[in-house]
Structures are given as structure tokens and as C-alpha cells.
Design an enzyme around this catalytic site. Structure first.
Site, PDB file in Angstrom:
ATOM      1  N   SER A 178     -52.247 -35.147 -15.181  1.00  9.80           N
ATOM      2  CA  SER A 178     -52.439 -34.439 -13.905  1.00  9.80           C
ATOM      3  C   SER A 178     -53.907 -34.320 -13.510  1.00  9.80           C
ATOM      4  O   SER A 178     -54.217 -34.096 -12.339  1.00  9.80           O
ATOM      5  CB  SER A 178     -51.793 -33.049 -13.951  1.00  9.80           C
ATOM      6  OG  SER A 178     -52.489 -32.210 -14.848  1.00  9.80           O
TER       7      SER A 178
ATOM      8  N   LYS B  24     -56.193 -27.045 -14.583  1.00 14.23           N
ATOM      9  CA  LYS B  24     -56.172 -27.306 -13.144  1.00 14.23           C
ATOM     10  C   LYS B  24     -57.487 -26.823 -12.517  1.00 14.23           C
ATOM     11  O   LYS B  24     -58.208 -26.003 -13.078  1.00 14.23           O
ATOM     12  CB  LYS B  24     -55.009 -26.565 -12.459  1.00 14.23           C
ATOM     13  CG  LYS B  24     -53.623 -27.030 -12.864  1.00 14.23           C
ATOM     14  CD  LYS B  24     -53.273 -28.361 -12.254  1.00 14.23           C
ATOM     15  CE  LYS B  24     -51.858 -28.783 -12.598  1.00 14.23           C
ATOM     16  NZ  LYS B  24     -51.714 -29.241 -14.001  1.00 14.23           N
TER      17      LYS B  24
END
Length: 208
Positions: A125, A162
Site C-alpha cells: 500500500s 499510512k
């Protein structure tokens, strides 16, 4: 030649303490009662001071005679070893995590700024910069600035890496990989899910 009486070592040590105490050659000559040319020969390693002058210099700098006579080996500054974790589950203090897969070393300067751990990244990701299997160095903290890369837990699940975007009504956790949609959480969801920041990524230790 032994270290004792070594002109080059003496010269290096005199220059070191002159720089440390910001003393000029003229100031040294005046303090020691020697000619400029004599002192210049000492700091060039051409000649060796008499013992009484070495003692005067030592007293002048507030050091021992051996500090001037002997060679000093500066030990390399060691870093601090931190654990690299394979996973971080929500609600478990970092110090209590037992899934330790490796260790990394961080500098003393970094270590003084807080508590740190390493975390091995799983998934793609955060590609292309952070890849599956890479290790990130994380400073433990429960908040971060908008734009920081953080380690966060969502809804009690395992921690994820993230980039955080902060808004008045909530936050967004954004993947670098465009294949993944940003995740928005309102202020209410942050409390109820909950969404928790456990650290900020300060360094990437990429795999081969």
C-alpha cells in the site's frame, strides 16, 4: 618511536587543545614564555617541548600532562539498538510486543528525542517508496502533523502504515499506492472505532 616523546602526537594534541579553548599561537607564547618560532616548531612536530613547558601547558589548559603526551584514540560513538517488530496489535503497549523479528541501530542523537521501535512493513500500500518487507524506524507518539507517515491502528486491528491528512472534521489515512483508496474517518469515528496513531515514521531501512 614510542608514544612518549613523539613530536607528531604532541603537535596534534597541542593543536587540539588550542582549538578547543580558542587560543592563538601568540596567546600560547605569552602564557608559556616562549618564542613564536619555538612554539611553531612544537605545533609543526619539528621539536619537542621541555617537561616544564609541558607542565605549564597542561596547567594552562586544565588537563593532565598525559593528555598532551599520549595519543588519544577516540572510540567510535555507538548507537542504540531497538527492536524490529513483525506486527503491532491494537491495545498492546510497544514494550509488551513479543513478535520481535530483528534489531536495528539508531544514532544516540535520534535516541535522545524519544522512544523508538522498528516495524516490518507488510503489503504494497505504500509502494513505490516503502515496499513489502522493508523496515521503518518509528518514533512512538500519539499524534502527528498533517502529511506525516504514521503507524496507526484502526478498529482494533493490526497496525498499518499510512500518510495522515488532518481536517477539521476528521482525518484521512492515505496510501502511496494509487490502487488503494484513501480512508476517511470523522472525529466521531476516530473515537468510536477507534483510530489510534501509535507512532511517526522517521526513517526507512529498505530491504535489498
Amino acid at each position: 618511536m614510542s608514544a612518549l616523546g613523539n613530536k607528531k602526537i604532541m603537535a596534534k594534541n597541542i593543536l587540539y587543545y588550542m582549538e578547543k579553548h580558542q587560543k592563538s599561537r601568540n596567546e600560547m607564547c605569552e602564557a608559556l614564555g616562549v618564542k613564536y618560532t619555538t612554539f611553531t616548531d612544537w605545533v609543526k612536530g619539528n621539536s619537542y617541548p621541555r617537561i616544564d613547558k609541558i607542565e605549564l601547558m597542561a596547567n594552562y589548559f586544565g588537563i593532565s600532562k598525559s593528555d598532551l603526551v599520549e595519543e588519544h584514540v577516540v572510540a567510535p560513538r555507538k548507537g542504540i539498538t531497538i527492536n524490529v517488530l513483525g506486527r503491532v496489535a491494537a491495545g498492546i503497549p510497544i514494550d509488551a510486543v513479543t513478535d520481535i523479528i530483528d534489531t536495528e541501530e539508531i544514532s544516540l542523537e535520534m535516541a535522545r528525542t524519544g522512544e523508538f521501535f522498528g516495524l516490518q512493513i507488510k503489503g504494497d500500500s505504500m509502494e513505490p517508496k516503502i515496499s513489502d518487507g522493508d523496515v521503518v524506524i518509528v518514533r512512538q507518539q500519539n499524534d502527528a502533523e498533517s502529511g506525516d507517515i504514521v503507524i496507526a491502528t484502526i478498529n482494533g486491528d493490526e497496525a498499518t502504515c499510512k500518510r495522515i491528512r488532518k481536517y477539521r472534521d476528521g482525518i484521512e489515512l492515505v496510501s502511496s499506492n494509487p490502487c488503494y483508496e484513501p480512508m476517511f474517518f470523522s472525529n466521531e469515528e476516530i473515537e468510536n472505532k477507534p483510530v489510534r496513531i501509535i507512532g511517526r515514521v522517521v526513517e526507512l531501512r529498505a530491504k535489498f
